[in-house]
Design a protein around this motif. Structure first.
Motif, mmCIF file in Angstrom:
data_model
loop_
_atom_site.group_PDB
_atom_site.id
_atom_site.type_symbol
_atom_site.label_atom_id
_atom_site.label_comp_id
_atom_site.label_asym_id
_atom_site.label_seq_id
_atom_site.Cartn_x
_atom_site.Cartn_y
_atom_site.Cartn_z
ATOM 1 N N THR A 184 -2.082 -11.752 14.485
ATOM 2 C CA THR A 184 -2.452 -10.561 15.253
ATOM 3 C C THR A 184 -2.852 -9.428 14.309
ATOM 4 O O THR A 184 -2.662 -9.530 13.090
ATOM 5 C CB THR A 184 -1.263 -10.100 16.124
ATOM 6 N N SER A 185 -3.354 -8.366 14.889
ATOM 7 C CA SER A 185 -3.800 -7.221 14.108
ATOM 8 C C SER A 185 -2.649 -6.671 13.262
ATOM 9 O O SER A 185 -1.535 -6.511 13.763
ATOM 10 C CB SER A 185 -4.314 -6.160 15.082
ATOM 11 N N GLY A 186 -2.939 -6.419 12.000
ATOM 12 C CA GLY A 186 -1.921 -5.851 11.112
ATOM 13 C C GLY A 186 -1.049 -6.891 10.423
ATOM 14 O O GLY A 186 -0.167 -6.555 9.633
ATOM 15 N N ALA A 187 -1.297 -8.170 10.697
ATOM 16 C CA ALA A 187 -0.463 -9.223 10.097
ATOM 17 C C ALA A 187 -0.684 -9.358 8.592
ATOM 18 O O ALA A 187 0.163 -9.899 7.883
ATOM 19 C CB ALA A 187 -0.756 -10.561 10.782
ATOM 20 N N GLY A 188 -1.845 -8.884 8.115
ATOM 21 C CA GLY A 188 -2.127 -8.944 6.674
ATOM 22 C C GLY A 188 -3.274 -9.876 6.307
ATOM 23 O O GLY A 188 -3.519 -10.134 5.119
ATOM 24 N N LYS A 189 -4.008 -10.349 7.299
ATOM 25 C CA LYS A 189 -5.084 -11.324 7.054
ATOM 26 C C LYS A 189 -6.182 -10.758 6.151
ATOM 27 O O LYS A 189 -6.588 -11.402 5.179
ATOM 28 C CB LYS A 189 -5.721 -11.779 8.381
ATOM 29 N N SER A 190 -6.669 -9.555 6.491
ATOM 30 C CA SER A 190 -7.757 -8.974 5.682
ATOM 31 C C SER A 190 -7.284 -8.728 4.262
ATOM 32 O O SER A 190 -8.002 -8.990 3.296
ATOM 33 C CB SER A 190 -8.223 -7.638 6.263
ATOM 34 N N THR A 191 -6.071 -8.239 4.140
ATOM 35 C CA THR A 191 -5.528 -7.983 2.802
ATOM 36 C C THR A 191 -5.474 -9.291 2.014
ATOM 37 O O THR A 191 -5.854 -9.331 0.839
ATOM 38 C CB THR A 191 -4.119 -7.354 2.904
ATOM 39 N N GLU A 223 -13.444 -12.488 9.473
ATOM 40 C CA GLU A 223 -13.761 -12.289 10.896
ATOM 41 C C GLU A 223 -15.269 -12.350 11.137
ATOM 42 O O GLU A 223 -15.825 -11.527 11.875
ATOM 43 C CB GLU A 223 -13.217 -10.933 11.387
ATOM 44 N N TYR A 228 0.863 -1.192 0.000
ATOM 45 C CA TYR A 228 0.000 0.000 0.000
ATOM 46 C C TYR A 228 0.891 1.230 0.000
ATOM 47 O O TYR A 228 1.889 1.277 0.713
ATOM 48 C CB TYR A 228 -0.865 0.042 1.269
ATOM 49 N N ALA A 254 1.906 -5.105 3.052
ATOM 50 C CA ALA A 254 0.870 -5.850 3.784
ATOM 51 C C ALA A 254 1.007 -7.352 3.546
ATOM 52 O O ALA A 254 0.757 -8.152 4.440
ATOM 53 C CB ALA A 254 -0.515 -5.367 3.363
ATOM 54 N N THR A 290 3.626 0.503 2.701
ATOM 55 C CA THR A 290 3.402 -0.527 3.730
ATOM 56 C C THR A 290 3.299 -1.863 3.021
ATOM 57 O O THR A 290 2.449 -2.036 2.139
ATOM 58 C CB THR A 290 2.086 -0.268 4.495
HETATM 59 N N1 LIG Z 1 -5.955 0.575 2.420
HETATM 60 C C1 LIG Z 1 -4.801 0.577 3.078
HETATM 61 N N2 LIG Z 1 -3.910 1.561 2.916
HETATM 62 C C2 LIG Z 1 -2.708 1.571 3.554
HETATM 63 N N3 LIG Z 1 -2.311 0.599 4.409
HETATM 64 C C3 LIG Z 1 -3.169 -0.422 4.616
HETATM 65 C C4 LIG Z 1 -4.447 -0.485 3.967
HETATM 66 N N4 LIG Z 1 -5.077 -1.626 4.382
HETATM 67 C C5 LIG Z 1 -4.228 -2.228 5.247
HETATM 68 N N5 LIG Z 1 -3.086 -1.508 5.379
HETATM 69 C C6 LIG Z 1 -1.919 -1.889 6.205
HETATM 70 O O1 LIG Z 1 -1.509 -3.182 5.797
HETATM 71 C C7 LIG Z 1 -1.115 -3.958 6.930
HETATM 72 C C8 LIG Z 1 -1.960 -5.233 6.991
HETATM 73 O O2 LIG Z 1 -3.319 -4.880 7.277
HETATM 74 P P1 LIG Z 1 -4.511 -5.932 7.333
HETATM 75 O O3 LIG Z 1 -5.770 -5.162 7.615
HETATM 76 O O4 LIG Z 1 -4.479 -6.790 6.144
HETATM 77 O O5 LIG Z 1 -4.103 -6.806 8.620
HETATM 78 P P2 LIG Z 1 -5.014 -7.753 9.502
HETATM 79 O O6 LIG Z 1 -4.145 -8.897 9.890
HETATM 80 O O7 LIG Z 1 -6.267 -8.072 8.787
HETATM 81 O O8 LIG Z 1 -5.318 -6.868 10.759
HETATM 82 P P3 LIG Z 1 -6.736 -6.608 11.462
HETATM 83 O O9 LIG Z 1 -7.057 -7.879 12.185
HETATM 84 O O10 LIG Z 1 -6.435 -5.464 12.387
HETATM 85 O O11 LIG Z 1 -7.697 -6.251 10.380
HETATM 86 C C9 LIG Z 1 -1.278 -3.055 8.142
HETATM 87 O O12 LIG Z 1 -0.035 -2.465 8.415
HETATM 88 C C10 LIG Z 1 -2.262 -2.012 7.672
HETATM 89 O O13 LIG Z 1 -2.061 -0.787 8.360
#
Ligand SMILES: Nc1ncnc2c1ncn2[C@@H]1O[C@H](COP(=O)(O)OP(=O)(O)OP(=O)(O)O)[C@@H](O)[C@H]1O
Length: 333
Positions: free
Chosen positions: A39-46, A166, A11, A20, A18
């Protein structure tokens, strides 16, 4: 059914990059429930959003049911997405539409008649146990019921794959259990492949066949739950099945100078006879420090932590004996 290869997503925001996803290889087999935890921010949603290309990866490939999604045209991608259902943490229902209308939403551009759409919605609401709520509005439903509507809507296009972002994080523990049970039933009845992301180990434990652990954009460990439980040093296995206590600390006399061994056994194997045989054969005092049996992925799994007197070198033979019995044995300390 789902394969990602060297998937990367960077991103770019406010002049900063970043990373992801940092080279994710994931393989989800047809008909399994696969959980990605981290954990939060690991990249799961991406990751999950890259699997149906809601998010376009920076590089790498995504194959679903044999099709490479990154090379499809916009219209081919729209059609393919219909065969990939998705459920969301906050349900994403339209407040002004009835439950049945929400379920019909993905069918509106498919050429089905109004009557066919209504019949399909009724069938799906029946499947998720909400046949009597067709005319209700989302605000009249509990969280668990809203998620069931979300699941029915995700199934409208008869998908082979269901992605769950989730889906139970906003629900209380009991509702979580019933929604997970529903996902399991749909997986079994419809042969649906389910890829879910979660930050809760309990979700993995209760519903998944396989799991992957993500950290800082990478998959650091993955496998079927059985493989993970049998893998020495597996971080996921430790979290799936923690065996508390037993680490020797100063002043903890009985465990000082002993070797701690974790034994994992599956199915009907009973560890007790091995322990008494070990004690008899090698004349060692086996101290059972902790033990538990749990159901993981629908199978009974037992773990036991025992302390053997003396150093590891002094216990090489007894530990070898336990391994020869087909038990998974890991030296903890
Ligand atoms: N649209 C975006 N623009 C910039 N950075 C992003 C964007 N979406 C996610 N990120 C960054 O990418 C990284 C992975 O985010 P992601 O949401 O995939 O993690 P996650 O494991 O799903 O966390 P969570 O459980 O908090 O959703 C994080 O550092 C987040 O800040």
């Amino acid at each position: 059914m789902i394969t990602t290869s060297d998937l990367r997503k960077v991103y770019r925001a406010h002049g900063r990059d970043t990373v992801a996803l940092d080279g994710v290889d994931l393989h989800v087999r047809t008909g399994e429930v696969y959980g990605v935890v981290g954990t939060s921010g690991a990249g799961k949603s991406t990751l999950i959003r890259c699997v149906n290309l809601l998010e376009r990866p920076s590089s790498g490939s995504v194959q679903v049911d044999g099709r490479e999604l990154t090379s499809l045209s916009a219209s081919e991608l729209r059609a393919t997405r219909r065969s990939i259902g998705m459920v969301f943490q906050h349900f994403n229902l339209l407040a002004r539409r009835t439950v049945a209308e929400n379920v019909q939403l993905p069918l509106e551009l498919t050429g089905l008649t109004r009557r066919e759409r209504a019949a399909k919605a009724a069938e799906l609401l029946d499947l998720v146990g909400l046949a009597d709520k067709a005319r209700a509005y989302p605000a009249q439903l509990s969280g668990g019921q809203k998620q069931r509507v979300g699941i029915a809507r995700a199934l409208a296009g008869d998908p082979k794959v269901l992605l769950s972002d989730e889906a139970t994080s906003a629900l209380d523990p009991e509702t979580t259990r019933s929604v997970l049970q529903l996902l399991r039933e749909l997986n079994q009845q419809l042969g649906l492949t389910v890829l879910l992301i979660t930050h809760e180990m309990d979700v993995i434990k209760s519903v998944c066949d396989s799991a992957a652990l993500m950290r800082a954009g990478k998959v650091v460990e993955s496998g079927t739950l059985n493989e993970l439980l049998a893998r020495p040093g597996s971080e996921l296995a430790r979290e799936l099945f923690p065996l508390g206590g037993g680490t020797p600390v100063a002043g903890d006399e009985p465990l000082q100078g002993s070797t701690l061994v974790d034994i994992t056994f599956q199915g009907d194997a009973a560890v007790q006879p091995f322990i008494s045989q070990l004690a008899r054969t090698y004349n060692v005092d086996v101290n059972i420090v902790g033990a538990a049996v749990e159901t993981i992925g629908g199978r009974q799994v037992g773990r036991m932590r025992v302390a053997l007197p003396g150093s590891f070198e002094e216990n090489v033979v007894p530990i070898g004996y336990l391994r020869e019995q087909g038990l998974q044995v890991e030296v903890a300390a």
